[in-house]
Design a protein around this motif. Sequence first.
Motif, PDB file in Angstrom:
ATOM      1  N   ASN A 137       0.849  -1.190   0.000  1.00  0.00           N
ATOM      2  CA  ASN A 137       0.000   0.000   0.000  1.00  0.00           C
ATOM      3  C   ASN A 137       0.884   1.239   0.000  1.00  0.00           C
ATOM      4  OD1 ASN A 137      -2.228  -1.705   0.265  1.00  0.00           O
ATOM      5  ND2 ASN A 137      -2.163  -1.600   2.505  1.00  0.00           N
ATOM      6  N   GLY A 138       0.465   2.242  -0.730  1.00  0.00           N
ATOM      7  CA  GLY A 138       1.291   3.441  -0.750  1.00  0.00           C
ATOM      8  C   GLY A 138       0.669   4.580  -1.525  1.00  0.00           C
ATOM      9  N   ARG A 139       1.499   5.529  -1.897  1.00  0.00           N
ATOM     10  CA  ARG A 139       1.081   6.714  -2.636  1.00  0.00           C
ATOM     11  C   ARG A 139       1.745   6.700  -4.007  1.00  0.00           C
ATOM     12  NH1 ARG A 139       1.674   8.538   2.765  1.00  0.00           N
ATOM     13  NH2 ARG A 139       3.909   8.748   2.414  1.00  0.00           N
ATOM     14  N   ALA A 140       0.961   7.002  -5.024  1.00  0.00           N
ATOM     15  CA  ALA A 140       1.441   6.840  -6.395  1.00  0.00           C
ATOM     16  C   ALA A 140       1.393   8.144  -7.167  1.00  0.00           C
ATOM     17  CB  ALA A 140       0.602   5.783  -7.110  1.00  0.00           C
ATOM     18  N   ARG A 141       2.179   8.176  -8.228  1.00  0.00           N
ATOM     19  CA  ARG A 141       2.070   9.263  -9.196  1.00  0.00           C
ATOM     20  C   ARG A 141       2.330   8.699 -10.575  1.00  0.00           C
ATOM     21  NH1 ARG A 141       6.777  12.369 -10.676  1.00  0.00           N
ATOM     22  NH2 ARG A 141       8.715  11.469  -9.883  1.00  0.00           N
ATOM     23  N   ILE A 142       1.825   9.390 -11.581  1.00  0.00           N
ATOM     24  CA  ILE A 142       1.928   8.952 -12.968  1.00  0.00           C
ATOM     25  C   ILE A 142       3.135   9.630 -13.610  1.00  0.00           C
ATOM     26  CG2 ILE A 142       0.718   8.829 -15.171  1.00  0.00           C
ATOM     27  CD1 ILE A 142      -1.898   9.293 -13.477  1.00  0.00           C
ATOM     28  N   VAL A 143       3.989   8.838 -14.238  1.00  0.00           N
ATOM     29  CA  VAL A 143       5.235   9.361 -14.813  1.00  0.00           C
ATOM     30  C   VAL A 143       5.351   8.877 -16.255  1.00  0.00           C
ATOM     31  CG1 VAL A 143       7.738   9.461 -14.588  1.00  0.00           C
ATOM     32  CG2 VAL A 143       6.318   9.268 -12.534  1.00  0.00           C
ATOM     33  N   ASP A 144       5.648   9.778 -17.177  1.00  0.00           N
ATOM     34  CA  ASP A 144       5.868   9.381 -18.566  1.00  0.00           C
ATOM     35  C   ASP A 144       7.080   8.462 -18.671  1.00  0.00           C
ATOM     36  OD1 ASP A 144       3.712  10.759 -19.540  1.00  0.00           O
ATOM     37  OD2 ASP A 144       4.867  12.560 -20.067  1.00  0.00           O
ATOM     38  N   ASP A 145       7.054   7.594 -19.668  1.00  0.00           N
ATOM     39  CA  ASP A 145       8.128   6.623 -19.842  1.00  0.00           C
ATOM     40  C   ASP A 145       9.488   7.308 -19.955  1.00  0.00           C
ATOM     41  OD1 ASP A 145       9.074   3.795 -20.518  1.00  0.00           O
ATOM     42  OD2 ASP A 145       9.687   4.881 -22.329  1.00  0.00           O
ATOM     43  N   ALA A 146       9.570   8.339 -20.785  1.00  0.00           N
ATOM     44  CA  ALA A 146      10.857   9.009 -20.990  1.00  0.00           C
ATOM     45  C   ALA A 146      11.353   9.663 -19.708  1.00  0.00           C
ATOM     46  CB  ALA A 146      10.736  10.045 -22.107  1.00  0.00           C
ATOM     47  N   GLU A 147      10.429  10.214 -18.911  1.00  0.00           N
ATOM     48  CA  GLU A 147      10.825  10.878 -17.665  1.00  0.00           C
ATOM     49  C   GLU A 147      11.393   9.877 -16.671  1.00  0.00           C
ATOM     50  OE1 GLU A 147       8.764  13.429 -13.995  1.00  0.00           O
ATOM     51  OE2 GLU A 147       7.624  12.977 -15.815  1.00  0.00           O
ATOM     52  N   LEU A 148      10.732   8.735 -16.520  1.00  0.00           N
ATOM     53  CA  LEU A 148      11.226   7.745 -15.571  1.00  0.00           C
ATOM     54  C   LEU A 148      12.523   7.111 -16.061  1.00  0.00           C
ATOM     55  CD1 LEU A 148      10.605   6.333 -12.902  1.00  0.00           C
ATOM     56  CD2 LEU A 148       9.463   4.531 -14.210  1.00  0.00           C
ATOM     57  N   ARG A 149      12.616   6.897 -17.349  1.00  0.00           N
ATOM     58  CA  ARG A 149      13.815   6.283 -17.908  1.00  0.00           C
ATOM     59  C   ARG A 149      15.038   7.194 -17.759  1.00  0.00           C
ATOM     60  NH1 ARG A 149      13.554   1.822 -20.576  1.00  0.00           N
ATOM     61  NH2 ARG A 149      11.325   2.038 -20.862  1.00  0.00           N
ATOM     62  N   ALA A 150      14.814   8.504 -17.723  1.00  0.00           N
ATOM     63  CA  ALA A 150      15.923   9.428 -17.531  1.00  0.00           C
ATOM     64  C   ALA A 150      16.518   9.293 -16.141  1.00  0.00           C
ATOM     65  CB  ALA A 150      15.451  10.858 -17.767  1.00  0.00           C
TER      66      ALA A 150
END
Length: 247
Positions: free
Chosen positions: A165-178
């Motif tokens: 259980n936790g807190r989430a956020r949405i991240v674009d693929d390119a942003e997370l891959r960076a």
Amino acid sequence: MTPVHLAPTGTAGPELLQLELSDAPSPAVTDITLHPDDPLGAMPDAAHLPGSRGEHLLQRAFGSVDRATRFYRDQVLDHLNDEMRGFVTRMDMAFIGTADAAGECDVSFRAGPRGFVQVLGERWLAYPEYRGNGVMASLGNISENAHVAMLLLDFVDDLIGLHVNGRARIVDDAELRAVHPDLPTEFDRGRTPERWVVLEVVEAYIHCRKHIPRLVPVDRTRDWGTDDRRSKGGDFFGVRSARTAAR
């Protein structure tokens, strides 16, 4: 739409009532009614326990405080230990629970090759979001309410589960891959994530095995990314045909 509150439609039979009332009521139930402003009464340690105030209240009401306290002490972490992280990397499916700002809930199924849920550290997980039906129910909920529950179950080998259980956020693929360049670059059937859900772990704990069925995987052809209605299940539950007939 205004919620419809249904009244009870009948009375349980005597055999069911006997079963339900076989245990003497806990004295705590009476005690709760004596503290309407603070139904937990004097429980100074409750603020330091995992879980919600509601579950602490019901533990007291139903006499399970000792069992619950042992579970919190022995099984609940605020991070993923080595065994949990290893378990996540072996899983090929997950159930994701979300709710919108009004508390309306949704549970979605996610699947992929083993390890499709990425472990980014002892307090961080990420799972990919691919092209789907376009509704974006889970992502829409997360955009309003960051609280997410994930359940991973091993039906094949260990017959055990893990709640995260936790807190989430949405991240674009390119942003997370960076930030995490070691994310996989080859995906099952050539599918590429459009974005990721990054989950900050608040609670992690076991789901016991005693009621988990053992399943045997069977090879099947999967039509990833298709819009073919038949491949996606067609009108299995008859919703479309009923609405068409009603026109």
